[in-house]
Motif scaffolding. Sequence first.
Motif, PDB file in Angstrom:
ATOM      1  N   VAL A 137       0.919  -1.071  -0.051  1.00  0.00           N
ATOM      2  CA  VAL A 137       0.080  -0.020   0.043  1.00  0.00           C
ATOM      3  C   VAL A 137       0.776   1.239   0.080  1.00  0.00           C
ATOM      4  O   VAL A 137       1.906   1.274   0.923  1.00  0.00           O
ATOM      5  N   ARG A 138       0.665   2.272  -0.851  1.00  0.00           N
ATOM      6  CA  ARG A 138       1.501   3.395  -0.964  1.00  0.00           C
ATOM      7  C   ARG A 138       0.646   4.627  -0.951  1.00  0.00           C
ATOM      8  O   ARG A 138      -0.465   4.675  -1.424  1.00  0.00           O
ATOM      9  N   LEU A 139       1.033   5.640  -0.154  1.00  0.00           N
ATOM     10  CA  LEU A 139       0.277   6.994  -0.077  1.00  0.00           C
ATOM     11  C   LEU A 139       0.868   7.809  -0.982  1.00  0.00           C
ATOM     12  O   LEU A 139       1.914   7.868  -1.357  1.00  0.00           O
ATOM     13  N   ASP A 140      -0.143   8.780  -1.705  1.00  0.00           N
ATOM     14  CA  ASP A 140       0.325   9.522  -2.453  1.00  0.00           C
ATOM     15  C   ASP A 140       0.969  10.727  -1.966  1.00  0.00           C
ATOM     16  O   ASP A 140       0.899  11.166  -0.825  1.00  0.00           O
ATOM     17  N   GLU A 141       2.151  11.192  -2.592  1.00  0.00           N
ATOM     18  CA  GLU A 141       3.196  11.916  -2.170  1.00  0.00           C
ATOM     19  C   GLU A 141       2.507  13.456  -1.823  1.00  0.00           C
ATOM     20  O   GLU A 141       2.770  13.914  -0.707  1.00  0.00           O
ATOM     21  N   GLU A 142       1.683  13.893  -2.705  1.00  0.00           N
ATOM     22  CA  GLU A 142       0.926  15.015  -2.475  1.00  0.00           C
ATOM     23  C   GLU A 142       0.080  15.033  -1.316  1.00  0.00           C
ATOM     24  O   GLU A 142      -0.128  16.058  -0.748  1.00  0.00           O
ATOM     25  N   VAL A 143      -0.652  14.036  -1.232  1.00  0.00           N
ATOM     26  CA  VAL A 143      -1.538  13.722   0.129  1.00  0.00           C
ATOM     27  C   VAL A 143      -0.843  13.643   1.274  1.00  0.00           C
ATOM     28  O   VAL A 143      -1.099  14.334   2.238  1.00  0.00           O
ATOM     29  N   ALA A 144       0.456  13.015   1.366  1.00  0.00           N
ATOM     30  CA  ALA A 144       1.288  13.106   2.494  1.00  0.00           C
ATOM     31  C   ALA A 144       1.853  14.457   2.823  1.00  0.00           C
ATOM     32  O   ALA A 144       1.831  14.723   4.090  1.00  0.00           O
ATOM     33  N   ARG A 145       1.894  15.437   1.878  1.00  0.00           N
ATOM     34  CA  ARG A 145       2.496  16.510   2.076  1.00  0.00           C
ATOM     35  C   ARG A 145       1.422  17.714   2.520  1.00  0.00           C
ATOM     36  O   ARG A 145       1.625  18.777   3.118  1.00  0.00           O
ATOM     37  N   ASP A 146       0.370  17.401   2.101  1.00  0.00           N
ATOM     38  CA  ASP A 146      -0.846  18.399   2.438  1.00  0.00           C
ATOM     39  C   ASP A 146      -1.526  17.915   3.732  1.00  0.00           C
ATOM     40  O   ASP A 146      -2.054  16.621   3.755  1.00  0.00           O
ATOM     41  N   ALA A 147      -1.757  18.564   4.637  1.00  0.00           N
ATOM     42  CA  ALA A 147      -2.423  18.008   6.021  1.00  0.00           C
ATOM     43  C   ALA A 147      -3.724  17.876   5.721  1.00  0.00           C
ATOM     44  O   ALA A 147      -4.509  17.097   6.365  1.00  0.00           O
ATOM     45  N   ALA A 148      -4.419  18.954   5.110  1.00  0.00           N
ATOM     46  CA  ALA A 148      -5.958  18.874   4.927  1.00  0.00           C
ATOM     47  C   ALA A 148      -6.426  17.613   4.128  1.00  0.00           C
ATOM     48  O   ALA A 148      -7.280  17.047   4.236  1.00  0.00           O
ATOM     49  N   ARG A 149      -5.403  17.388   3.007  1.00  0.00           N
ATOM     50  CA  ARG A 149      -5.844  16.273   2.096  1.00  0.00           C
ATOM     51  C   ARG A 149      -5.530  15.021   3.026  1.00  0.00           C
ATOM     52  O   ARG A 149      -6.448  13.924   2.596  1.00  0.00           O
ATOM     53  N   LEU A 150      -4.571  14.869   3.898  1.00  0.00           N
ATOM     54  CA  LEU A 150      -4.375  13.749   4.566  1.00  0.00           C
ATOM     55  C   LEU A 150      -5.454  13.348   5.621  1.00  0.00           C
ATOM     56  O   LEU A 150      -5.969  12.205   5.668  1.00  0.00           O
ATOM     57  N   GLU A 151      -5.944  14.740   6.293  1.00  0.00           N
ATOM     58  CA  GLU A 151      -6.878  14.626   7.190  1.00  0.00           C
ATOM     59  C   GLU A 151      -8.326  14.002   6.384  1.00  0.00           C
ATOM     60  O   GLU A 151      -9.145  12.976   6.836  1.00  0.00           O
ATOM     61  N   ALA A 152      -8.557  14.361   5.214  1.00  0.00           N
ATOM     62  CA  ALA A 152      -9.737  13.897   4.398  1.00  0.00           C
ATOM     63  C   ALA A 152      -9.230  12.469   4.005  1.00  0.00           C
ATOM     64  O   ALA A 152     -10.462  11.739   4.033  1.00  0.00           O
ATOM     65  N   ALA A 153      -8.269  11.888   3.549  1.00  0.00           N
ATOM     66  CA  ALA A 153      -8.011  10.678   3.560  1.00  0.00           C
ATOM     67  C   ALA A 153      -8.004   9.542   4.793  1.00  0.00           C
ATOM     68  O   ALA A 153      -8.525   8.600   4.490  1.00  0.00           O
ATOM     69  N   ALA A 154      -8.024  10.233   5.702  1.00  0.00           N
ATOM     70  CA  ALA A 154      -7.861   9.522   7.036  1.00  0.00           C
ATOM     71  C   ALA A 154      -9.687   9.331   7.382  1.00  0.00           C
ATOM     72  O   ALA A 154      -9.965   8.197   7.894  1.00  0.00           O
ATOM     73  N   LYS A 155     -10.322  10.017   6.822  1.00  0.00           N
ATOM     74  CA  LYS A 155     -11.818   9.916   7.048  1.00  0.00           C
ATOM     75  C   LYS A 155     -12.543   8.815   6.090  1.00  0.00           C
ATOM     76  O   LYS A 155     -13.689   8.560   6.327  1.00  0.00           O
ATOM     77  N   GLN A 156     -11.677   8.460   4.907  1.00  0.00           N
ATOM     78  CA  GLN A 156     -12.274   7.759   4.104  1.00  0.00           C
ATOM     79  C   GLN A 156     -12.370   6.430   4.356  1.00  0.00           C
ATOM     80  O   GLN A 156     -11.335   5.730   5.232  1.00  0.00           O
ATOM     81  N   HIS A 157     -13.193   5.633   4.130  1.00  0.00           N
ATOM     82  CA  HIS A 157     -13.127   4.127   4.036  1.00  0.00           C
ATOM     83  C   HIS A 157     -12.962   3.437   2.861  1.00  0.00           C
ATOM     84  O   HIS A 157     -14.033   3.324   1.903  1.00  0.00           O
ATOM     85  N   PHE A 158     -11.829   2.858   2.432  1.00  0.00           N
ATOM     86  CA  PHE A 158     -11.426   1.992   1.360  1.00  0.00           C
ATOM     87  C   PHE A 158     -11.483   0.446   1.413  1.00  0.00           C
ATOM     88  O   PHE A 158     -11.447   0.148   2.603  1.00  0.00           O
ATOM     89  N   ARG A 159     -11.957   0.011   0.524  1.00  0.00           N
ATOM     90  CA  ARG A 159     -12.186  -1.560   0.611  1.00  0.00           C
ATOM     91  C   ARG A 159     -11.785  -2.066  -0.829  1.00  0.00           C
ATOM     92  O   ARG A 159     -11.963  -1.521  -2.052  1.00  0.00           O
ATOM     93  N   ILE A 160     -10.914  -3.130  -0.826  1.00  0.00           N
ATOM     94  CA  ILE A 160     -10.464  -3.610  -2.066  1.00  0.00           C
ATOM     95  C   ILE A 160     -10.578  -5.364  -1.942  1.00  0.00           C
ATOM     96  O   ILE A 160     -11.028  -5.771  -0.855  1.00  0.00           O
ATOM     97  N   ARG A 161     -10.807  -5.817  -3.112  1.00  0.00           N
ATOM     98  CA  ARG A 161     -10.971  -7.298  -3.310  1.00  0.00           C
ATOM     99  C   ARG A 161      -9.741  -7.926  -4.473  1.00  0.00           C
ATOM    100  O   ARG A 161      -9.935  -7.202  -5.605  1.00  0.00           O
TER     101      ARG A 161
END
Length: 336
Positions: free
Chosen positions: A244-268
Motif C-alpha cells: 500500500v502506497r500513499l500519494d506524495e501530494e496527500v502526504a505533504r498536504d495536511a488537509a488532504r491527509l485528514e480527508a483521506a483518514a476519514k475515507q473508508h477504502f475497500r479492495i478485493r
Amino acid sequence: VVYPGPVVLIAAKSVACRITILRPPQVSANERKTKEQPKKTELFHIRLALRCKMAKNSQTPLVSFEDLRPYVKLVGKNWWLLVGLAIAGYAGGRLVTHQMVDVHKATAEILVNQESSSSIESMLPSRGVSRNFGYYNDEVQNQLRVLRSYDLVGRAIDKIADHVDYHLVGRIKEMPVQGFSAISVEANAEGFAPSMAGRAMDLFVLDAQRCRIVLNATDSEDDQTELEARFGERVTEGGIDLVVRLDEEVARDAARLEAAAKQHFRIRVKTRAMRIGQYRGALQTTNVERTSVITMTCSDVLPDRAKRFLDTLAATYIDYTAEARLATNVQTEKFI
C-alpha cells in the motif's frame, strides 16, 4: 268406468246387452270464451311481473354502496395505518434502489476474414454460392466459440493485469471505483492464499506513514483480522501479498491527509481464474444475420473497464488469427 271422454255404461241382462253412450254436455262458444278469459288475464299478469323483475335486476349494480359501507368505515378508522404502510414501503424501495449498483454495457464488432483459412481450400474449385455461404457460416460459429474460450479470455486478462477491485464504502452504499486518489495498491494475486482470494479487505489511513488493514471485512468481528503496516512496505501476513502506497501530494498536504483518514477504502484481489470466470460470464458474442460480423457485448459495473476488456480481447483475437493463419501456411508448405 268414468274418464274425460264419452262415458260408456255396460249392463248385462241374461244374454242381451245394452250399451249407453253419455256425451259431455255441449258448451257454447261464449261460455268457453268466458271461462278462458280469466286464465289469459292471469298469464298476462305473470309475464308482466317477470319482465319487471328482469328489468329491475338488469338496472341493479353488481356491488352497491351498502355492500361497501363496512369497508369504507374500516378505511376511515385506520387511515393513519394505511398512510404509514405506504410511506414505509416507499422508503424501503428507495433504500434498496439506492444500494443497487449500476451495470454498464460496452459493445464492439469484429469482421471475420472471409478468405479460406487454408491455402489448399483456396486452390479447390468453388461449388456455388450456397457452399461458400455454408462454409463461412460454420466459420463464424467457430469464431464465436473462440472469442469466449478460456484460453483467449485468459490472454486478454494477462495483458490487462488488473487483479484488484476498488470500492469506496459509505454509510449505506458500497460504490465501485476505478481506483483511489489518496492511496495505491499493488497486489500479487499468486501470493494470496485461496481463503483470501476475492475476500473484502478494508484500508484506513492512520497518518502519513502508517495504515490499518482489516481482513475479511464483511464477516463478523470474530472472523476479522486487523493488521498495521507502513506505506511502501510489503505485507505478507494473514495470507495476503500486497503493498500500500500513499500519494506524495496527500502526504505533504495536511488537509488532504485528514480527508483521506476519514475515507473508508475497500479492495478485493481476484486471481487469474476468478477474472477469467468473471469476464466469460459477462461476455456475449452474437453474429449479425447473414454476415460475417461478430458483435461482442460486455457488462461491468465500471464502463471504462468493460471498454478496455473488449479492446484488449479484440486485439488478442487479431493476434490469435494471425498466428493461426501463419501456422496453417507453414503446414501447407510442408504438405506441398
